[in-house]
Every structure is written in structure tokens, then in C-alpha cells.
Design a protein around this motif. Structure first.
Motif, PDB file in Angstrom:
ATOM      1  N   VAL A 197       0.862  -1.187   0.000  1.00 28.83           N
ATOM      2  CA  VAL A 197       0.000   0.000   0.000  1.00 28.83           C
ATOM      3  C   VAL A 197       0.897   1.236   0.000  1.00 28.83           C
ATOM      4  O   VAL A 197       1.635   1.486   0.954  1.00 28.83           O
ATOM      5  N   VAL A 198       0.849   1.996  -1.082  1.00 32.89           N
ATOM      6  CA  VAL A 198       1.668   3.213  -1.168  1.00 32.89           C
ATOM      7  C   VAL A 198       0.838   4.466  -0.935  1.00 32.89           C
ATOM      8  O   VAL A 198       1.398   5.529  -0.671  1.00 32.89           O
ATOM      9  N   GLU A 199      -0.478   4.346  -1.037  1.00 30.49           N
ATOM     10  CA  GLU A 199      -1.375   5.420  -0.633  1.00 30.49           C
ATOM     11  C   GLU A 199      -2.595   4.777  -0.002  1.00 30.49           C
ATOM     12  O   GLU A 199      -3.190   3.864  -0.584  1.00 30.49           O
ATOM     13  N   GLY A 200      -2.959   5.232   1.204  1.00 29.75           N
ATOM     14  CA  GLY A 200      -4.122   4.652   1.861  1.00 29.75           C
ATOM     15  C   GLY A 200      -4.255   5.186   3.263  1.00 29.75           C
ATOM     16  O   GLY A 200      -3.615   6.176   3.645  1.00 29.75           O
ATOM     17  N   THR A 201      -5.077   4.525   4.040  1.00 29.35           N
ATOM     18  CA  THR A 201      -5.289   4.945   5.416  1.00 29.35           C
ATOM     19  C   THR A 201      -4.017   4.710   6.227  1.00 29.35           C
ATOM     20  O   THR A 201      -3.131   3.940   5.837  1.00 29.35           O
ATOM     21  N   ALA A 202      -3.949   5.372   7.385  1.00 26.05           N
ATOM     22  CA  ALA A 202      -2.773   5.205   8.242  1.00 26.05           C
ATOM     23  C   ALA A 202      -2.588   3.748   8.643  1.00 26.05           C
ATOM     24  O   ALA A 202      -1.461   3.258   8.761  1.00 26.05           O
ATOM     25  N   GLU A 203      -3.705   3.041   8.833  1.00 19.60           N
ATOM     26  CA  GLU A 203      -3.632   1.641   9.230  1.00 19.60           C
ATOM     27  C   GLU A 203      -3.009   0.765   8.140  1.00 19.60           C
ATOM     28  O   GLU A 203      -2.329  -0.214   8.422  1.00 19.60           O
ATOM     29  N   LEU A 204      -3.229   1.140   6.890  1.00 18.67           N
ATOM     30  CA  LEU A 204      -2.778   0.308   5.779  1.00 18.67           C
ATOM     31  C   LEU A 204      -1.474   0.790   5.138  1.00 18.67           C
ATOM     32  O   LEU A 204      -0.791   0.006   4.461  1.00 18.67           O
ATOM     33  N   GLN A 205      -1.138   2.027   5.311  1.00 15.88           N
ATOM     34  CA  GLN A 205       0.019   2.600   4.639  1.00 15.88           C
ATOM     35  C   GLN A 205       1.273   1.751   4.887  1.00 15.88           C
ATOM     36  O   GLN A 205       1.637   1.448   6.021  1.00 15.88           O
ATOM     37  N   GLY A 206       1.931   1.354   3.804  1.00 15.81           N
ATOM     38  CA  GLY A 206       3.169   0.583   3.894  1.00 15.81           C
ATOM     39  C   GLY A 206       2.981  -0.905   4.124  1.00 15.81           C
ATOM     40  O   GLY A 206       3.954  -1.661   4.119  1.00 15.81           O
ATOM     41  N   LYS A 207       1.734  -1.346   4.304  1.00 15.60           N
ATOM     42  CA  LYS A 207       1.485  -2.761   4.571  1.00 15.60           C
ATOM     43  C   LYS A 207       1.533  -3.586   3.278  1.00 15.60           C
ATOM     44  O   LYS A 207       1.199  -3.102   2.194  1.00 15.60           O
ATOM     45  N   THR A 208       1.936  -4.836   3.427  1.00 17.04           N
ATOM     46  CA  THR A 208       1.825  -5.798   2.336  1.00 17.04           C
ATOM     47  C   THR A 208       0.440  -6.422   2.404  1.00 17.04           C
ATOM     48  O   THR A 208       0.012  -6.860   3.486  1.00 17.04           O
ATOM     49  N   VAL A 209      -0.254  -6.445   1.282  1.00 11.59           N
ATOM     50  CA  VAL A 209      -1.651  -6.890   1.284  1.00 11.59           C
ATOM     51  C   VAL A 209      -1.901  -7.896   0.164  1.00 11.59           C
ATOM     52  O   VAL A 209      -1.185  -7.926  -0.849  1.00 11.59           O
ATOM     53  N   HIS A 210      -2.913  -8.723   0.375  1.00 13.12           N
ATOM     54  CA  HIS A 210      -3.405  -9.642  -0.658  1.00 13.12           C
ATOM     55  C   HIS A 210      -4.778  -9.166  -1.100  1.00 13.12           C
ATOM     56  O   HIS A 210      -5.584  -8.703  -0.271  1.00 13.12           O
ATOM     57  N   LEU A 211      -5.051  -9.252  -2.403  1.00 10.12           N
ATOM     58  CA  LEU A 211      -6.367  -8.852  -2.909  1.00 10.12           C
ATOM     59  C   LEU A 211      -6.676  -9.627  -4.189  1.00 10.12           C
ATOM     60  O   LEU A 211      -5.770 -10.157  -4.844  1.00 10.12           O
ATOM     61  N   MET A 212      -7.947  -9.690  -4.499  1.00  5.91           N
ATOM     62  CA  MET A 212      -8.378 -10.267  -5.778  1.00  5.91           C
ATOM     63  C   MET A 212      -8.330  -9.157  -6.821  1.00  5.91           C
ATOM     64  O   MET A 212      -9.082  -8.172  -6.720  1.00  5.91           O
ATOM     65  N   HIS A 213      -7.439  -9.301  -7.797  1.00  3.93           N
ATOM     66  CA  HIS A 213      -7.252  -8.256  -8.807  1.00  3.93           C
ATOM     67  C   HIS A 213      -6.574  -8.867 -10.025  1.00  3.93           C
ATOM     68  O   HIS A 213      -5.725  -9.754  -9.898  1.00  3.93           O
ATOM     69  N   PRO A 214      -6.926  -8.421 -11.225  1.00  2.00           N
ATOM     70  CA  PRO A 214      -6.209  -8.877 -12.423  1.00  2.00           C
ATOM     71  C   PRO A 214      -4.727  -8.523 -12.349  1.00  2.00           C
ATOM     72  O   PRO A 214      -4.295  -7.732 -11.513  1.00  2.00           O
ATOM     73  N   HIS A 215      -3.951  -9.097 -13.268  1.00  2.00           N
ATOM     74  CA  HIS A 215      -2.509  -8.890 -13.301  1.00  2.00           C
ATOM     75  C   HIS A 215      -2.220  -7.452 -13.763  1.00  2.00           C
ATOM     76  O   HIS A 215      -2.450  -7.105 -14.929  1.00  2.00           O
ATOM     77  N   GLN A 216      -1.686  -6.648 -12.864  1.00  2.06           N
ATOM     78  CA  GLN A 216      -1.532  -5.212 -13.130  1.00  2.06           C
ATOM     79  C   GLN A 216      -0.451  -4.666 -12.193  1.00  2.06           C
ATOM     80  O   GLN A 216      -0.350  -5.082 -11.040  1.00  2.06           O
ATOM     81  N   ASP A 217       0.336  -3.690 -12.656  1.00  6.42           N
ATOM     82  CA  ASP A 217       1.486  -3.250 -11.852  1.00  6.42           C
ATOM     83  C   ASP A 217       1.131  -2.258 -10.755  1.00  6.42           C
ATOM     84  O   ASP A 217       1.814  -2.192  -9.727  1.00  6.42           O
ATOM     85  N   VAL A 218       0.102  -1.459 -10.937  1.00  7.70           N
ATOM     86  CA  VAL A 218      -0.387  -0.548  -9.898  1.00  7.70           C
ATOM     87  C   VAL A 218      -1.900  -0.674  -9.857  1.00  7.70           C
ATOM     88  O   VAL A 218      -2.555  -0.680 -10.908  1.00  7.70           O
ATOM     89  N   CYS A 219      -2.472  -0.777  -8.642  1.00 11.39           N
ATOM     90  CA  CYS A 219      -3.909  -1.033  -8.517  1.00 11.39           C
ATOM     91  C   CYS A 219      -4.559   0.050  -7.657  1.00 11.39           C
ATOM     92  O   CYS A 219      -3.987   0.473  -6.641  1.00 11.39           O
ATOM     93  N   TYR A 220      -5.760   0.436  -8.031  1.00 13.19           N
ATOM     94  CA  TYR A 220      -6.531   1.457  -7.332  1.00 13.19           C
ATOM     95  C   TYR A 220      -7.772   0.762  -6.782  1.00 13.19           C
ATOM     96  O   TYR A 220      -8.651   0.355  -7.553  1.00 13.19           O
ATOM     97  N   VAL A 221      -7.835   0.621  -5.453  1.00 14.86           N
ATOM     98  CA  VAL A 221      -8.811  -0.310  -4.886  1.00 14.86           C
ATOM     99  C   VAL A 221      -9.468   0.241  -3.633  1.00 14.86           C
ATOM    100  O   VAL A 221      -9.018   1.241  -3.051  1.00 14.86           O
ATOM    101  N   LYS A 222     -10.498  -0.465  -3.176  1.00 14.33           N
ATOM    102  CA  LYS A 222     -11.172  -0.146  -1.923  1.00 14.33           C
ATOM    103  C   LYS A 222     -10.424  -0.809  -0.755  1.00 14.33           C
ATOM    104  O   LYS A 222      -9.966  -1.950  -0.874  1.00 14.33           O
ATOM    105  N   ALA A 223     -10.374  -0.109   0.359  1.00 17.74           N
ATOM    106  CA  ALA A 223      -9.687  -0.651   1.532  1.00 17.74           C
ATOM    107  C   ALA A 223     -10.332  -1.958   2.003  1.00 17.74           C
ATOM    108  O   ALA A 223      -9.642  -2.864   2.478  1.00 17.74           O
TER     109      ALA A 223
END
Length: 339
Positions: free
Chosen positions: A102-128
Motif C-alpha cells: 500500500v503506497v497510498e491509503g489509510t494510516a492503518e494500511l500505509q506501507g502494509k503488504t496486502v493480498h487482494l483479488m485483482h487482475p494482473h496489473q502493476d499498480v492497482c486502485y482499490v477499496k480498503a
């Protein structure tokens, strides 16, 4: 065509350069015989979080059919995944197991490594709400197994396998191998695996599984080969009132079976197992978040590093899909590296 790079992944968290958030690039399947990487013409106006992708896993069986445009019309609404674009008639971008930071997001998520369902893409814009934080002791590439591990866990639940059962598993791909990994740890279960691909049988033996060389009446069989031949083998090899757990998805492929032999008079069962729904018997106490938490606990085991068969650079993904569609690859799994 050159063979894709098969470099083994680094299991350490990679250091990230400052990501470019302008116009992300995605893997698109634009025709049954062609996949390309395309740069988006715009970025979403609103998004709660921006993710710099690290790795994503290709679910080879399902994604091969999707990339080939072989999703039946009647199933297309049910086969949609979050953040998919296009349609199953092609072109579309598709995929459902991505790990990033997470490079932009809430304070809780900022900098965290996350798993999500998303197509193969280098940068993703998603819901928390679509993000699952990956525990710090799971390497990002191993965490890409999460979606397929949920499928394996669901299948074991559907089977109601019990202590001491004799179990056959046919089809040692990524789903089959992960399912086998869960079954082998159930006390007393006698597990045998089988794959018509000799290379995969050798992989299974190397990973400590018993490869069936002679069949016997089994209590339960798991079918993961995606072929009618494999399903028939499972049906024929379970005993009276035995169960076959069918994990394969066939798309538009027709399947021919011989059900006039032992299947009918021995009251055998074929039970479909699919990850999108938690088994009814567990729905009063389990939800998707609890299931994902269990999967993350399982993936803390470094044994699962060996289930990542090969890693390729993002720009090699179209070439890889070309080979997958031609059936030229037999690796256990493939991960895409965006680092």
C-alpha cells in the motif's frame, strides 16, 4: 519463441523504488490466441488505496480457459472477479490473487503488504475493504497462494474426510497439490496422488507424496485434472457409497463419462466444490474473513515455498499465456514478478 525466464523467486520482501502511479499497465487477453500488456489511458478518479504490485499468481486451469474465451455465456456473470475489465467474449483483463504494498491509503494500511483479488496489473486502485493484510512472516510471493489455498480448504471441508480414510487425488497441479498438502496432515489419512504427466508425478514424490502405482477402493477421491478421463478414474476407484469431490472447471469443454458401471449400483456421489461459497454446514460460524485468516496462518509454513513453481517478469506474461494455451508447460504454478 524463447523460453520464459524460470528464475526462482527471492522470498525476501523486495525494496521498492518510488512507484509511478500514472497510467498502470495490465495484462489483457485481446483474442483467443493473443495476450498483451497495455497501459491504461486513465486512472480512476476515486480510490481509497493505491497498491504497488509485487507478485500475482496465475491460476493456470481457470485462466487458460478465460484467456481462450471459453467461458460459457450462462456462467459469465458468476465468473466475474473484482476489478476485472472487458468481458468474457474478449478482450478482458482477469486474475484474482495479487500481493502488493500500500503506497497510498489509510494510516492503518500505509506501507502494509496486502493480498487482494485483482487482475494482473502493476499498480492497482482499490477499496480498503478488499484488502487483507499479509502477516510479516509470509514472503509476498508465497502469499499469492492464498486464493488457491482457499479453494483447497473449501474442498477439504466439502469432502468431510475423516481420520483413517483412504484418499485418492487425481491432478497434481497447483489446486491439487495444495489440497494434497492439507490432506496429508490429517491423522491416519492414507493419501495417494496421481497425474498422467510424469513430470508432475516426480514433483509429487519429491515433495513427499505417495504416487499411486496400483489403485484400490478409496473412501474419497479429489479430482483436479480438468479432464473427463481423470474424473472417470476417480469414479471408478472409490468404493461403494464413496465420494468424488470435483474441483475442476471445464468451461465450454464437454465431458464424457461412463456411468453405467459401478457408479449407479454402488450409489457413488460426485460433489462439486467451488470456492465462491463456504459450505452450508459452516456458514453459521464462518465467513470469508475467517477463512482467509486460516489460509494466512497455513501459509506461514515455509514448506509452501516449493508450491511456487516458477516466476516470470511481468513483460513475459503474454508469452507465458501463449504457451499455456498450447499446453506446453507443466510447472506446478506461475507467479508474475512486478518488482
Amino acid at each position: 519463441m524463447d523460453k520464459p525466464s524460470l528464475d526462482k523467486p527471492s522470498l525476501d520482501k523486495p525494496s521498492l523504488d518510488k512507484p509511478s502511479l500514472d497510467k498502470p499497465s495490465s495484462l489483457w487477453h485481446i483474442a483467443a490466441d493473443q495476450s498483451v500488456i497495455k497501459k491504461s489511458e486513465s486512472i480512476p478518479d476515486k480510490s481509497e488505496c493505491v497498491i504497488k504490485s509485487l507478485y500475482s499468481l496465475i491460476s493456470t486451469g481457470t485462466e487458460r480457459l478465460v484467456a481462450s474465451g471459453k467461458v460459457p455465456v450462462g456462467l459469465q456473470e458468476h465468473m466475474q472477479v473484482p476489478y476485472m475489465e472487458g468481458n468474457f467474449g474478449l478482450p478482458l483483463k482477469y486474475g484474482y490473487s495479487l500481493v502488493g504494498e500500500v503506497v497510498e491509503g489509510t494510516a492503518e494500511l500505509q506501507g502494509k503488504t496486502v493480498h487482494l483479488m485483482h487482475p494482473h496489473q502493476d499498480v492497482c486502485y482499490v477499496k480498503a475493504a478488499d484488502l487483507c493484510i499479509v502477516p510479516s512472516d509470509i514472503p509476498p510471493v508465497r502469499a499469492t497462494l492464498a486464493s488457491n489455498m482457499e479453494t483447497a480448504l473449501n474442498a477439504v471441508w466439502d469432502s468431510e474426510v475423516s481420520i483413517g480414510d483412504k484418499v485418492l487425488l487425481v491432478g497434481f497441479g497447483i489446486i491439487g497439490s495444495l489440497t494434497a498438502s492439507l490432506l496429508k496432515d490429517i491423522p491416519g489419512v492414507e493419501l495417494s496422488v496421481f497425474d498422467k504427466n510424469q513430470q508432475r508425478c516426480e514433483m509429487a514424490e519429491t515433495m513427499g507424496f505417495r504416487v499411486a502405482d496400483a489403485f484400490q477402493p478409496y473412501d474419497i477421491a479429489f479430482h483436479c485434472s480438468g479432464s473427463g478421463e481423470g474424473l472417470q478414474l476417480c469414479i471408478d476407484q472409490v468404493g461403494k457409497e464413496g465420494k468424488v469431490i470435483e474441483l475442476s472447471w471445464y468451461g465450454e469443454q464437454e465431458v464424457r463419462l461412463q456411468l453405467g458401471k459401478s457408479f449407479h449400483y454402488q450409489r457413488k456421489q460426485i460433489i462439486s466444490s467451488q470456492v465462491s461459497q463456504i459450505p452450508v454446514k459452516k456458514q453459521h460460524r464462518w465467513d470469508y474473513q475467517r477463512r482467509k485468516a486460516v489460509v494466512m496462518e497455513l501459509l506461514k509454513n515455509s514448506e509452501y515455498d516449493q508450491y511456487i513453481g516458477a516466476v516470470i517478469a511481468f513483460e513475459k506474461a503474454p508469452e507465458l499465456f501463449d504457451k499455456l494455451k498450447k499446453g506446453e508447460l507443466s510447472e506446478l504454478s506461475w507467479a508474475i514478478d512486478y518488482t
